[in-house]
Design a protein around this motif. Sequence first.
Motif, PDB file in Angstrom:
ATOM      1  N   MET A  75      44.263  34.712  53.715  1.00 41.76           N
ATOM      2  CA  MET A  75      44.377  34.526  52.257  1.00 41.76           C
ATOM      3  C   MET A  75      43.248  33.628  51.755  1.00 41.76           C
ATOM      4  O   MET A  75      42.625  33.886  50.723  1.00 41.76           O
ATOM      5  CB  MET A  75      45.743  33.877  51.943  1.00 41.76           C
ATOM      6  CG  MET A  75      46.132  33.961  50.493  1.00 41.76           C
ATOM      7  SD  MET A  75      47.552  32.929  50.082  1.00 41.76           S
ATOM      8  CE  MET A  75      48.849  33.773  50.886  1.00 41.76           C
ATOM      9  N   GLY A  76      42.951  32.579  52.521  1.00 50.20           N
ATOM     10  CA  GLY A  76      41.891  31.638  52.131  1.00 50.20           C
ATOM     11  C   GLY A  76      40.530  32.307  52.067  1.00 50.20           C
ATOM     12  O   GLY A  76      39.735  32.032  51.165  1.00 50.20           O
ATOM     13  N   PHE A  77      40.267  33.203  53.017  1.00 47.60           N
ATOM     14  CA  PHE A  77      38.977  33.892  53.045  1.00 47.60           C
ATOM     15  C   PHE A  77      38.776  34.695  51.757  1.00 47.60           C
ATOM     16  O   PHE A  77      37.714  34.653  51.134  1.00 47.60           O
ATOM     17  CB  PHE A  77      38.910  34.812  54.272  1.00 47.60           C
ATOM     18  CG  PHE A  77      37.566  35.417  54.508  1.00 47.60           C
ATOM     19  CD1 PHE A  77      36.615  34.769  55.282  1.00 47.60           C
ATOM     20  CD2 PHE A  77      37.230  36.645  53.943  1.00 47.60           C
ATOM     21  CE1 PHE A  77      35.352  35.329  55.486  1.00 47.60           C
ATOM     22  CE2 PHE A  77      35.975  37.208  54.137  1.00 47.60           C
ATOM     23  CZ  PHE A  77      35.043  36.551  54.909  1.00 47.60           C
ATOM     24  N   VAL A  78      39.809  35.396  51.342  1.00 56.65           N
ATOM     25  CA  VAL A  78      39.717  36.194  50.103  1.00 56.65           C
ATOM     26  C   VAL A  78      39.593  35.263  48.883  1.00 56.65           C
ATOM     27  O   VAL A  78      38.763  35.490  47.993  1.00 56.65           O
ATOM     28  CB  VAL A  78      40.950  37.120  49.955  1.00 56.65           C
ATOM     29  CG1 VAL A  78      40.892  37.877  48.634  1.00 56.65           C
ATOM     30  CG2 VAL A  78      41.036  38.091  51.123  1.00 56.65           C
ATOM     31  N   GLN A  79      40.402  34.216  48.865  1.00 59.71           N
ATOM     32  CA  GLN A  79      40.354  33.276  47.731  1.00 59.71           C
ATOM     33  C   GLN A  79      38.979  32.614  47.598  1.00 59.71           C
ATOM     34  O   GLN A  79      38.479  32.422  46.493  1.00 59.71           O
ATOM     35  CB  GLN A  79      41.427  32.192  47.914  1.00 59.71           C
ATOM     36  CG  GLN A  79      42.829  32.687  47.619  1.00 59.71           C
ATOM     37  CD  GLN A  79      43.183  32.547  46.146  1.00 59.71           C
ATOM     38  OE1 GLN A  79      43.330  31.441  45.640  1.00 59.71           O
ATOM     39  NE2 GLN A  79      43.290  33.660  45.455  1.00 59.71           N
ATOM     40  N   LEU A  80      38.362  32.284  48.745  1.00 58.36           N
ATOM     41  CA  LEU A  80      37.034  31.665  48.702  1.00 58.36           C
ATOM     42  C   LEU A  80      36.026  32.599  48.029  1.00 58.36           C
ATOM     43  O   LEU A  80      35.193  32.149  47.232  1.00 58.36           O
ATOM     44  CB  LEU A  80      36.579  31.306  50.124  1.00 58.36           C
ATOM     45  CG  LEU A  80      35.207  30.633  50.230  1.00 58.36           C
ATOM     46  CD1 LEU A  80      35.196  29.288  49.502  1.00 58.36           C
ATOM     47  CD2 LEU A  80      34.818  30.431  51.697  1.00 58.36           C
ATOM     48  N   GLY A  81      36.134  33.887  48.324  1.00 57.61           N
ATOM     49  CA  GLY A  81      35.237  34.865  47.706  1.00 57.61           C
ATOM     50  C   GLY A  81      35.436  34.961  46.196  1.00 57.61           C
ATOM     51  O   GLY A  81      34.531  35.381  45.476  1.00 57.61           O
ATOM     52  N   ARG A  82      36.612  34.567  45.724  1.00 55.31           N
ATOM     53  CA  ARG A  82      36.901  34.654  44.284  1.00 55.31           C
ATOM     54  C   ARG A  82      36.747  33.308  43.571  1.00 55.31           C
ATOM     55  O   ARG A  82      36.923  33.214  42.357  1.00 55.31           O
ATOM     56  CB  ARG A  82      38.352  35.143  44.083  1.00 55.31           C
ATOM     57  CG  ARG A  82      38.595  36.536  44.653  1.00 55.31           C
ATOM     58  CD  ARG A  82      40.052  36.932  44.512  1.00 55.31           C
ATOM     59  NE  ARG A  82      40.486  36.926  43.123  1.00 55.31           N
ATOM     60  CZ  ARG A  82      41.747  36.845  42.720  1.00 55.31           C
ATOM     61  NH1 ARG A  82      42.715  36.779  43.612  1.00 55.31           N
ATOM     62  NH2 ARG A  82      42.052  36.845  41.455  1.00 55.31           N
TER      63      ARG A  82
END
Length: 362
Positions: A231-238
């Motif tokens: 989840m963090g990986f996706v959130q970082l991209g956003r």
Amino acid sequence: MIPVSRPCLGREEAEAVARVMGSGMIAQGEAVAAFERAFASYIGVKHAIATSNGTTALHTALLAAGVGPGDEVIVPSFTFIATATSVSMCGATPVFADVDDRFFCLDPASAEALVTERTKAVLGVHLFGQPFDVLALTDLCQDQDLLLLEDACQAHGSTFRGKRLGSLGELACFSFYATKNMTTGEGGMVTTADPELAAKVRLLINHGQKEKYLHTTLGYNYRMTDMNGAMGFVQLGRLEGMNAKRQANAKYLDNHIQCPGVVTPAVRPACTHVYHQYVLKVENGAKLPRDGLLQGLAARGVGTAVHYPRPVHDQPLYRGQQGRGPCPVSIRLASSVLSLPVHPLLSREDLEAIGRAVQEMM
Ligand SMILES: Cc1ncc(COP(=O)(O)O)c(C=O)c1O
């Protein structure tokens, strides 16, 4: 009611978490490692170590820095409790300095006045999404041979003179709690340029385990799971997009709240503010006191919060300890600040309703 905060999660996060669940490997593994690499690269540091939350990040960063019984660590009194309790968890003493009235962050002069031969570190907080006075506190720490540590739990993506917060002290800590600018539900990260400190943190979060079932130091289980990592990986991209939306929302509120005695947030020169919170000050001369505005906004469907209603030095946990306070600015802020919604999911109508409600009452 317009909520004061709301996590910004979509299909991509759900799919990333589902992929991890489907793989059958749900504890710490490749998804956390990928998140750590991406976070280190984004912040501009060599090392990032994921943890179970921001408090465990702070606890292990302080331990890795060598903070222990007999040591004092200078912290601001106007912050979330975990800044101070993480120092106490190490058996050390948090010493409370005051903050400045404009940016709400550690006042370097107040910190300097509290340095003793026991002081080991200064733990500054980049409060509400913008930096503390990094130059003044770096000078202080260099002059007095102290470690500078960053509590960046509220400041993902913010910068000081072009450098990302989290890359400026010996160690820095982030939180990915549900209300933060990016979230993993619960989660945290320690960042550092120093390979030895990074190795110590890694040992501490994993039972002090140097190799499987070989325990060389007292450690903890403070690991992040792969579901949180994904989840963090996706959130970082956003993150950049979500921060830009917060900044645009803040700009709207700045432009539409102009009332006597109501002070909108100041931005430190040459820095960015990522508005983890949009914090008003309601001062003498305002039409209503802070709590009157809070109640009126609730009645008009606008959720608010007070960050924070009591300075940490005045919490029952710390009250009465020697050398605490007086921290007059922190005390004054506790009764004058009010956080308005600024999160990325606010619509234009929400923003108009918030601005109109404050303007009508004040
Ligand atoms: C300034 C500050 N420090 C520390 C923490 C602790 O983080 P967590 O809630 O993830 O343990 C928070 C989070 O609320 C925070 O805002």
